[in-house]
Scaffold this active site. Structure first.
Site, PDB file in Angstrom:
ATOM      1  N   LYS A 143       0.827  -1.208   0.000  1.00 55.87           N
ATOM      2  CA  LYS A 143       0.000   0.000   0.000  1.00 55.87           C
ATOM      3  C   LYS A 143       0.863   1.260   0.000  1.00 55.87           C
ATOM      4  O   LYS A 143       0.642   2.179  -0.791  1.00 55.87           O
ATOM      5  CB  LYS A 143      -0.931   0.008   1.216  1.00 55.87           C
ATOM      6  N   ASP A 170      -6.516   0.985   0.846  1.00 57.54           N
ATOM      7  CA  ASP A 170      -6.561   0.995   2.308  1.00 57.54           C
ATOM      8  C   ASP A 170      -7.962   0.575   2.748  1.00 57.54           C
ATOM      9  O   ASP A 170      -8.762   0.097   1.941  1.00 57.54           O
ATOM     10  CB  ASP A 170      -6.193   2.377   2.848  1.00 57.54           C
TER      11      ASP A 170
END
Length: 211
Positions: A120, A138
């Site tokens: 991420k 996320d």
């Protein structure tokens, strides 16, 4: 959800917010990397307050190394998990100096080799600092993608792959920011504000609210 509906969703999000960006404050790729590393389980507002103290004193890998671990902790101690985050950031700074000439690398593999940097975080850096059309998934983006039907998946990697496949190319660069902001302020976790949502009629969520 079909391609036409997805196109209209992102067209509306673009119309509503033509130039979306992260709410973290940064000016250089390293400042963004540091801010993202500090942001895990913390609010952007809280991170920005800490980096407002840190960056004027040390905003390069070498400067943070010279600041020392205790000095770094002192500047970011208002952030949750600051001890672990300080250690990861310090290790990252040493690696950046030793292996990358103090510069933030531009490849996923090199980014993910840095302490505390996962998929991420690497996607955020590649997208926001270097303009690559990656999509960092996320909790907000995972929720919005599944709830709306834009890209359903059982885990973040599956959702990321589906987003990259289904988001029209012209929207891919900014899709990450549109989705995260939508999840943060409109399509919130407990009770989404469907009544004030610009894509409500296109969304496939069955339990819509009137807020």
């Amino acid at each position: 959800m079909n391609a036409q509906k997805r196109f209209e969703i992102f067209a509306r999000l673009r119309e509503h917010n033509p130039e979306p960006t992260t709410e973290l404050h940064w000016e250089t790729p390293f400042e963004l990397l540091a801010a993202v590393l500090l942001s895990a389980q913390a609010t952007d507002v809280g991170v920005n307050k800490a980096t407002a103290r840190l960056f004027p004193v040390a905003n390069t890998p070498q400067a943070i190394i010279e600041l020392g671990l205790d000095g770094l902790k002192e500047h970011i101690k208002t952030i949750g998990l600051y001890n672990t985050k300080a250690e990861n950031l310090m290790k990252t700074c040493h690696l950046l100096v030793e292996k990358h000439g103090g510069e933030v690398p531009r490849t996923r593999a090199a980014l993910e080799a840095l302490p505390g940097v996962g998929r991420k975080t690497a996607n955020v850096i590649l997208n926001t600092a270097f303009g690559q059309p990656t999509i960092a998934v996320d909790t907000h983006i995972f929720r919005v993608s599944n709830r709306t039907g834009i890209a359903r998946g059982k885990d973040v990697v599956e959702v990321e792959k589906k987003l990259l496949r289904h988001v029209p190319r012209e929207f891919r660069q900014d899709a990450h920011h549109w989705l995260i902001l939508h999840g943060r302020y409109t399509c919130v976790a407990r009770k989404p504000r469907c009544g004030s949502c610009v894509i409500e009629d296109l969304c496939e969520f069955k339990e819509k609210t009137e807020l």
